[in-house]
Write an enzyme that holds these catalytic residues in place. Structure first.
Site, mmCIF file in Angstrom:
data_model
loop_
_atom_site.group_PDB
_atom_site.id
_atom_site.type_symbol
_atom_site.label_atom_id
_atom_site.label_comp_id
_atom_site.label_asym_id
_atom_site.label_seq_id
_atom_site.Cartn_x
_atom_site.Cartn_y
_atom_site.Cartn_z
ATOM 1 N N SER A 123 0.819 -1.207 0.000
ATOM 2 C CA SER A 123 0.000 0.000 0.000
ATOM 3 C C SER A 123 0.857 1.262 0.000
ATOM 4 C CB SER A 123 -0.911 0.023 1.230
ATOM 5 O OG SER A 123 -1.681 -1.145 1.300
HETATM 6 N N1 SAH Z 1 -0.729 -5.060 4.093
HETATM 7 C C1 SAH Z 1 0.022 -5.292 2.876
HETATM 8 C C2 SAH Z 1 -0.790 -4.944 1.652
HETATM 9 C C3 SAH Z 1 -0.938 -6.147 0.836
HETATM 10 S S1 SAH Z 1 -2.072 -6.081 -0.491
HETATM 11 C C4 SAH Z 1 1.380 -4.628 2.898
HETATM 12 O O1 SAH Z 1 1.682 -3.884 3.842
HETATM 13 O O2 SAH Z 1 2.176 -4.878 2.002
HETATM 14 C C5 SAH Z 1 -3.289 -7.226 0.105
HETATM 15 C C6 SAH Z 1 -2.854 -8.633 0.347
HETATM 16 O O3 SAH Z 1 -4.029 -9.358 0.722
HETATM 17 C C7 SAH Z 1 -2.277 -9.367 -0.847
HETATM 18 O O4 SAH Z 1 -0.990 -9.831 -0.531
HETATM 19 C C8 SAH Z 1 -3.243 -10.525 -1.075
HETATM 20 O O5 SAH Z 1 -2.619 -11.709 -1.508
HETATM 21 C C9 SAH Z 1 -3.880 -10.684 0.293
HETATM 22 N N2 SAH Z 1 -5.191 -11.343 0.313
HETATM 23 C C10 SAH Z 1 -6.207 -11.258 -0.585
HETATM 24 N N3 SAH Z 1 -7.252 -12.013 -0.200
HETATM 25 C C11 SAH Z 1 -6.895 -12.601 0.986
HETATM 26 C C12 SAH Z 1 -7.539 -13.510 1.876
HETATM 27 N N4 SAH Z 1 -8.765 -13.980 1.641
HETATM 28 N N5 SAH Z 1 -6.865 -13.899 2.977
HETATM 29 C C13 SAH Z 1 -5.605 -13.443 3.243
HETATM 30 N N6 SAH Z 1 -4.948 -12.592 2.422
HETATM 31 C C14 SAH Z 1 -5.579 -12.173 1.309
#
Ligand code: SAH
Length: 236
Positions: free
Chosen positions: A88
Site C-alpha cells: 500500500s
Molecule cells: N498489508 C500489505 C498490503 C498487501 S495487499 C502490505 O503492507 O504490504 C493485500 C494482500 O491481501 C495481498 O498480498 C493478497 O494476496 C492478500 N489477500 C487477498 N485475499 C486474501 C484472503 N482472503 N486472505 C488473506 N490474504 C488475502
C-alpha cells in the site's frame, strides 16, 4: 512529571536494544528519503499518531519491496510486490493504522500480510499482531523478513483470512488490507468489545469503513474515504 521521567528512563533502558535491530541505520542511503516521506506524505496530510510516525521514520521500507523497486520505496504510491499484489501507499498505511487508535497493549488481526510492511508498523504500535496472507510465497517471504527484523510479536499464517483467526480471537483491532465485497461476519464476531476494525469494502468502487463495537457489543459503521485495494480473494 516524575512518572513521565521514570517511564522514559525505563524505555531508554529497555527499548533501545529492541529497536536497534529493526531501525535502519541513520547513515543508510535511504535515511533522507524516509524522513521526507514521513514529513511530506504523512505529517503534512494530518496524521499525528506518534507511534505510527516513529515507526515509519525508522522502518526500512526498501526491504519490503522487490529489489527492482527499492529506489521507489518511499514514493507516494503503491508498488507491485509480485503475484499481482501491491504494498500500500505509505499514507494509506499511516492513515489506517492511526484509525485503530493503538496504545501499545492491543492484540491485532491483519488480513493480507502482503509485503509485511503494515504488519511491522502494527508490531511497533501494538502488543501482538496476527496476520494472514493467502499467497503462500508472499506469506513465507514476509514471515522471514519480519523475523529477520526482530518482530517476535508478529505472527504470520498462510491461508485464507476470510474467516479470521478464531483460535486467537477476540482482537482489540482488526485491519483488512484486501477488499471484500461485504464485511465478513466472522471478522465482526472476532472483534472484541470496545474494538475497532478498518476495512475497505466494495468491488469496483471501494470505501474504507470503520466498524466499532461498544462495551456491550453494539456495532456501529462509519464510511470514511474512497480507496482502491486489491480484491479479497475467495469467501465472497
Ligand atoms: N498489508 C500489505 C498490503 C498487501 S495487499 C502490505 O503492507 O504490504 C493485500 C494482500 O491481501 C495481498 O498480498 C493478497 O494476496 C492478500 N489477500 C487477498 N485475499 C486474501 C484472503 N482472503 N486472505 C488473506 N490474504 C488475502
Amino acid at each position: 512529571m516524575k512518572k513521565v521521567l521514570f517511564l522514559s528512563l525505563v524505555c531508554i533502558l529497555n527499548c533501545e536494544g529492541k529497536m536497534s535491530q529493526r531501525q535502519a541505520p541513520q547513515s543508510d542511503g535511504y535515511f533522507e528519503r524516509r524522513q521526507k516521506m514521513v514529513e511530506q506524505q504523512i505529517v503534512a496530510r494530518g496524521v499525528s499518531d506518534e507511534c505510527v510516525i516513529a515507526a515509519m521514520r525508522s522502518l526500512p521500507r526498501e526491504r519490503f519491496v522487490p529489489s527492482a523497486y527499492s529506489d521507489r520505496a518511499y514514493e507516494d504510491y503503491p508498488l507491485p510486490i509480485g503475484h499481482n499484489q501491491t504494498i500500500s501507499q505509505p499514507y494509506i498505511v499511516a492513515y489506517m493504522t492511526e484509525l485503530l487508535q493503538l496504545d501499545g497493549a492491543e492484540k491485532v488481526l491483519e488480513i493480507g500480510t502482503g509485503s509485511g510492511y503494515q504488519a511491522a508498523v502494527l508490531g511497533e504500535c501494538a502488543a501482538a499482531v496476527y496476520s494472514i496472507e493467502i499467497v503462500t510465497p508472499l506469506c513465507n517471504e514476509s514471515r522471514e523478513l519480519l523475523a529477520d527484523l526482530g518482530y517476535e510479536n508478529v505472527h504470520v499464517r498462510c491461508g485464507d483470512g476470510y474467516d479470521g483467526w478464531p483460535e486467537e480471537a477476540p482482537f482489540d483491532a482488526i485491519i483488512v488490507t484486501a477488499a471484500p465485497v461485504s464485511v465478513p461476519q466472522k471478522l465482526i464476531e472476532q472483534l472484541a468489545n470496545n474494538g475497532r476494525m478498518i476495512v475497505p469494502v466494495g468491488r469496483f468502487v471501494q470505501n474504507l469503513m470503520l466498524i466499532t463495537k461498544d462495551e456491550s457489543g453494539r456495532i456501529a459503521e462509519e464510511k470514511l474515504i474512497a480507496v482502491r485495494f486489491v480484491p479479497m480473494t475467495r469467501g465472497d
